[in-house]
Structure formats: C-alpha cells, structure tokens
Scaffold this motif. Structure first.
Motif, mmCIF file in Angstrom:
data_model
loop_
_atom_site.group_PDB
_atom_site.id
_atom_site.type_symbol
_atom_site.label_atom_id
_atom_site.label_comp_id
_atom_site.label_asym_id
_atom_site.label_seq_id
_atom_site.Cartn_x
_atom_site.Cartn_y
_atom_site.Cartn_z
ATOM 1 N N SER A 191 0.844 -1.098 -0.171
ATOM 2 C CA SER A 191 0.048 0.109 0.009
ATOM 3 C C SER A 191 0.899 1.346 -0.026
ATOM 4 O O SER A 191 1.831 1.372 0.840
ATOM 5 N N LEU A 192 0.592 2.284 -1.003
ATOM 6 C CA LEU A 192 1.277 3.244 -0.849
ATOM 7 C C LEU A 192 0.985 4.134 0.310
ATOM 8 O O LEU A 192 1.782 5.185 0.694
ATOM 9 N N ALA A 193 0.071 3.858 1.338
ATOM 10 C CA ALA A 193 -0.355 4.570 2.406
ATOM 11 C C ALA A 193 0.295 3.672 3.766
ATOM 12 O O ALA A 193 -0.026 4.147 4.911
ATOM 13 N N SER A 194 1.110 2.579 3.560
ATOM 14 C CA SER A 194 1.357 1.683 4.353
ATOM 15 C C SER A 194 2.240 2.408 5.434
ATOM 16 O O SER A 194 2.987 3.541 5.385
ATOM 17 N N ILE A 226 6.138 6.213 -5.876
ATOM 18 C CA ILE A 226 5.546 7.409 -5.077
ATOM 19 C C ILE A 226 6.338 8.597 -4.916
ATOM 20 O O ILE A 226 5.637 9.544 -4.495
ATOM 21 N N LEU A 227 7.569 8.281 -4.939
ATOM 22 C CA LEU A 227 8.539 9.642 -4.579
ATOM 23 C C LEU A 227 8.256 10.867 -5.670
ATOM 24 O O LEU A 227 8.476 11.969 -5.405
ATOM 25 N N GLN A 228 7.252 10.655 -6.740
ATOM 26 C CA GLN A 228 7.118 11.591 -7.759
ATOM 27 C C GLN A 228 6.128 12.637 -7.057
ATOM 28 O O GLN A 228 5.763 13.756 -7.322
ATOM 29 N N MET A 229 5.408 12.023 -5.622
ATOM 30 C CA MET A 229 4.467 12.843 -4.987
ATOM 31 C C MET A 229 5.068 13.520 -3.956
ATOM 32 O O MET A 229 4.374 14.126 -3.127
#
Ligand code: F6R
Length: 256
Positions: A143-146, A218-221
């Motif tokens: 999960s990108l929110a993990s 996700i580091l793009q965010m």
C-alpha cells in the motif's frame, strides 16, 4: 524530484554526503532515516571520513530481517554498527533499528511509528531501491499509504540478497519495514542507486506512472526527493540529458 546523474557511484555518493553534511551543519540534532544494503556503504564511508558531529543526531533505520539474532553478521543491527555507528560519536540511545525478534510485532511497529513522531519526524531519509522498485522492504503492491509493519520478502529480493548469506535458504522470508506512508512523511528523501541492474527500476520510478507495482514511483508525489544516480543506474532514463542540463545549470545558491 531532482535527478542528479554523476559518472560514477563515488561522485553520486559525494553529492549525497554533502547533502547530509549540510543538514547536520544546519541542524545538529537532525533526525535521519537510514538504509542498509550495498548501496549506502560508500555514503557511510564518506560520512565517517567527514568526521561529522553525530552527538545530537537521532537515527531510525528503515528495516530489519525477522528472526536473525542481532549479532548475526547479516542483521541490519550489525550492519549499521559495523559500517557507520561505531565509527561516529552517536549516542547509542539515539539509534533506532526495528527489532526483528520482537515478541509482539504489531505492537513493536506501532511503537516505532510513535518514536518517530516523538522525535519530531524524520528530516532526511536515505533510500536505496530494489531491482523490483522496493523502498525499505515495501515490495511491489505494498500500500502506498502503509506504515511500519511485517512484510514477506519476494523471491526476487531473497535471491538478490542471497549474495550476503551462505545460501538462499538462510535468507529470512520476513522483515519489519517502515511503510511507504512513513517514508513519504520524511521532510527530505535521498535516493541512491548505482549499477545497470537498477536502471529499469529507476526509469519506472522516475518516468513511469505512480503505481504500487513500483513502490519508489510514489516519490513523484514527494515535495523534496533527490535521486543520486551513477550513469549506469540512469541508463534507461529517457530524459537523462534534460536532468543533466538542469543540474549543470542550477543557480549558484542551489549548488550542493
Ligand atoms: C535496506 C533497504 C532496501 C535496499 C534495497 C537495495 O535497508 O531499504 O530497500 O535499499 O534492497 O539494496 P542494495 O543496496 O543492496 O542493492
């Protein structure tokens, strides 16, 4: 994202070491997130050579294998003390490494998150990348929110890490890792990647879609993520010339 491409791993490491040295200079009580593996070894050597003052620094490591005794030469506890901490003046009570032998793993993970919060959050997180795009041990589809939790290592990661063990069977199957949400809360993320075997994962992370299949994407965010790459790790980036041009034309005050 800032993509910094240098001819060699040594040159890319020296940019990363300067970023950390500048942080410690500006904030002697900084909270630094650290990684293990082969990639940050040059960085840790460079930081040791710089003889920085670690007396007020707090550190949190990304991950640890489950089930290896602390003293095992391949535990991340041993790795960090052998390759960095024992060569600095860091206070042992300021060092935090997930406990891969915790009896209550979910309880330990929640407490680790709380310790990060109590320390004021991570100022700068050092990252490496797996050939499958993992950061920490957040394997594809994490999960990108993990948050900090137990993970099962993929066969690919166990195979990649088997080089440090006598045989593949000895590589643990589980680990504790900070989550992707935890990593994204660091104020600054500093990714290092060297070698052609990282080129595909890096190209997907930097120029591909944001997807849990490549967790590093996700580091793009992230508002402040730097990638320090050698030429081989940058080998599949379509816009490598553009990134080089940007770095070569930074205003004086932005120089690293
Ligand atoms: C280890 C970690 C991992 C490694 C990655 C690359 O603490 O966070 O994500 O950075 O597996 O490992 P190396 O550097 O050995 O290629």
């Amino acid at each position: 994202m800032e993509i910094i491409i240098q001819p060699t791993a040594e040159a890319a490491t020296s940019v990363a070491a300067r970023v950390i040295a500048r942080l410690l200079n500006e904030k002697p009580n900084a909270v630094i997130g650290l990684a293990t593996g082969s990639t940050p070894l040059l960085l840790y050597r460079a930081l040791i050579d710089m003889k920085l003052d670690w007396s007020r620094v707090t550190t949190f490591n990304l991950d640890e294998y489950i089930g290896l005794p602390k003293e095992h030469p391949q535990s991340y506890y041993s790795f960090m003390w052998d390759n960095l901490f024992r060569h600095t003046n860091i206070a042992p009570e300021n060092v935090h490494i997930p406990d891969g032998n915790a009896k209550d793993i979910p309880g330990f993970c929640a407490a680790y998150e709380q310790r990060i919060r109590d320390a004021g959050g991570i100022d700068l997180q050092v990252l490496g990348i797996g050939t499958d795009g993992h950061i920490g041990f957040n394997e594809p589809t994490s999960s990108l929110a993990s948050r900090t939790r137990i993970k099962t290592l993929t066969p690919q990661t166990r195979q990649d890490n088997a080089r440090f063990f006598a045989s593949l069977d000895e590589v643990p199957t589980h680990c504790i890792t900070m989550g992707i949400g935890t990593i994204m809360e660091a104020r600054h993320n500093l990714m290092l990647a060297f070698g052609a075997n990282k080129a595909h994962a890096i190209a997907e992370a930097v120029e591909g879609p944001i997807t849990a299949i490549n967790p590093a994407s996700i580091l793009q965010m992230h508002p402040d993520a730097k990638f320090c790459l050698d030429a081989d790790a940058a080998g599949e980036l379509k816009r490598a010339d553009y990134y080089r041009w940007v770095y070569d034309n930074k205003p004086e005050w932005q120089h690293l």
